[in-house]
Design a protein around this motif. Structure first.
Motif, mmCIF file in Angstrom:
data_model
loop_
_atom_site.group_PDB
_atom_site.id
_atom_site.type_symbol
_atom_site.label_atom_id
_atom_site.label_comp_id
_atom_site.label_asym_id
_atom_site.label_seq_id
_atom_site.Cartn_x
_atom_site.Cartn_y
_atom_site.Cartn_z
ATOM 1 N N GLY A 27 0.817 -1.214 0.000
ATOM 2 C CA GLY A 27 0.000 0.000 0.000
ATOM 3 C C GLY A 27 0.846 1.258 0.000
ATOM 4 N N THR A 28 1.959 1.227 0.717
ATOM 5 C CA THR A 28 2.859 2.378 0.764
ATOM 6 C C THR A 28 3.463 2.644 -0.616
ATOM 7 N N LEU A 29 3.908 1.595 -1.302
ATOM 8 C CA LEU A 29 4.484 1.784 -2.638
ATOM 9 C C LEU A 29 3.420 2.209 -3.648
ATOM 10 N N LEU A 30 2.207 1.663 -3.526
ATOM 11 C CA LEU A 30 1.134 2.091 -4.417
ATOM 12 C C LEU A 30 0.797 3.562 -4.201
ATOM 13 N N ALA A 31 0.797 3.999 -2.949
ATOM 14 C CA ALA A 31 0.464 5.384 -2.636
ATOM 15 C C ALA A 31 1.584 6.351 -3.013
ATOM 16 N N ALA A 32 2.804 5.856 -3.213
ATOM 17 C CA ALA A 32 3.926 6.734 -3.536
ATOM 18 C C ALA A 32 3.825 7.302 -4.948
ATOM 19 N N ASP A 87 -5.610 -8.327 4.708
ATOM 20 C CA ASP A 87 -4.162 -8.460 4.542
ATOM 21 C C ASP A 87 -3.757 -8.727 3.103
ATOM 22 N N ASP A 88 -4.704 -9.113 2.262
ATOM 23 C CA ASP A 88 -4.369 -9.439 0.872
ATOM 24 C C ASP A 88 -5.087 -8.540 -0.134
ATOM 25 N N GLU A 89 -5.523 -7.358 0.303
ATOM 26 C CA GLU A 89 -6.298 -6.496 -0.584
ATOM 27 C C GLU A 89 -6.086 -5.026 -0.219
ATOM 28 N N VAL A 90 -6.004 -4.182 -1.257
ATOM 29 C CA VAL A 90 -5.876 -2.744 -1.083
ATOM 30 C C VAL A 90 -6.869 -2.083 -2.029
ATOM 31 N N ILE A 91 -7.590 -1.083 -1.547
ATOM 32 C CA ILE A 91 -8.520 -0.332 -2.392
ATOM 33 C C ILE A 91 -7.849 0.987 -2.764
ATOM 34 N N VAL A 92 -7.760 1.255 -4.062
ATOM 35 C CA VAL A 92 -7.068 2.443 -4.547
ATOM 36 C C VAL A 92 -7.976 3.276 -5.445
ATOM 37 N N ALA A 152 -3.589 -1.100 -14.704
ATOM 38 C CA ALA A 152 -2.612 -1.184 -13.617
ATOM 39 C C ALA A 152 -1.273 -0.619 -14.061
ATOM 40 N N GLY A 153 -0.629 0.120 -13.153
ATOM 41 C CA GLY A 153 0.707 0.640 -13.403
ATOM 42 C C GLY A 153 1.753 -0.409 -13.053
ATOM 43 N N PRO A 154 3.021 -0.099 -13.253
ATOM 44 C CA PRO A 154 4.077 -1.086 -13.008
ATOM 45 C C PRO A 154 4.186 -1.522 -11.547
ATOM 46 N N VAL A 155 3.977 -0.619 -10.605
ATOM 47 C CA VAL A 155 4.047 -0.997 -9.192
ATOM 48 C C VAL A 155 2.872 -1.912 -8.861
ATOM 49 N N GLU A 156 1.701 -1.554 -9.360
ATOM 50 C CA GLU A 156 0.515 -2.388 -9.127
ATOM 51 C C GLU A 156 0.690 -3.778 -9.734
ATOM 52 N N GLU A 157 1.269 -3.850 -10.904
ATOM 53 C CA GLU A 157 1.510 -5.160 -11.520
ATOM 54 C C GLU A 157 2.488 -5.996 -10.706
ATOM 55 N N ALA A 158 3.435 -5.335 -10.047
ATOM 56 C CA ALA A 158 4.428 -6.064 -9.266
ATOM 57 C C ALA A 158 3.843 -6.653 -7.985
ATOM 58 N N VAL A 159 2.815 -6.021 -7.427
ATOM 59 C CA VAL A 159 2.266 -6.496 -6.155
ATOM 60 C C VAL A 159 0.934 -7.224 -6.289
ATOM 61 N N ALA A 160 0.267 -7.078 -7.439
ATOM 62 C CA ALA A 160 -1.075 -7.652 -7.609
ATOM 63 C C ALA A 160 -1.003 -9.105 -8.056
ATOM 64 N N ARG A 161 -2.067 -9.828 -7.746
ATOM 65 C CA ARG A 161 -2.187 -11.209 -8.221
ATOM 66 C C ARG A 161 -2.310 -11.209 -9.734
ATOM 67 N N THR A 162 -1.803 -12.246 -10.331
ATOM 68 C CA THR A 162 -1.990 -12.391 -11.769
ATOM 69 C C THR A 162 -3.391 -12.934 -11.999
#
Length: 151
Positions: free
Chosen positions: A108-113, A125-130, A137-147
């Protein structure tokens, strides 16, 4: 014991760095004061983390997300600037399901940055609402999100 020392060292370095950035050019005496103060702040930060029951875990995808962050910030600034133009469609709220092993706190911190993404909630613990200005999805979101299709 080593983990405790590493955590205190990281907190101390971050707090010392912030002090130097906010003060500007520092004399040797100011640097000593900044380091001693940061050490006290490091102990306080660790104590508060332990009192809150926060544990560091779930680092899967963190390195990839950190590598993607600078480019995401630049693209996010461009999107944010474009969002100020009349007729911009605006953003949208979406749920980001985190990949297994990713921690909601650091993700969440990296997504918010990124300037084009605002974290609204961390319901699980496995979900963030943005709220995101970009439709995909941006590159940071792709790195942390489920495929797609992963559970």
């Amino acid at each position: 014991m080593l983990a405790r020392l590493v955590e205190l060292g990281v907190w101390g370095a971050v707090l010392t760095g912030l002090t130097v950035v906010f003060i500007g050019p520092v004399s040797p005496v100011e640097m000593v004061v900044a380091c001693v103060s940061a050490l006290g702040g490091a102990f306080a930060a660790r104590g508060m983390r332990l009192a809150a029951g926060v544990h560091l875990r779930g680092g899967r995808g963190a390195v990839r997300a950190l590598r993607a962050l600078p480019g995401s910030v630049v693209r996010g600034l461009a999107l944010l600037t474009g969002a100020m133009a009349p007729g911009h469609p605006g953003g949208r709220v979406r749920r980001v399901r985190l990949r297994a092993g990713a921690g909601a706190g650091w993700a969440g911190t990296l997504l918010a940055a990124s300037p084009d993404t605002c974290v609204l909630d961390v319901p699980n613990d496995d979900e963030v609402i943005v709220h995101a200005l970009r439709p995909k999805a941006g590159p940071v979101e792709e790195a942390v999100a489920r495929t797609d299709g992963a559970r």
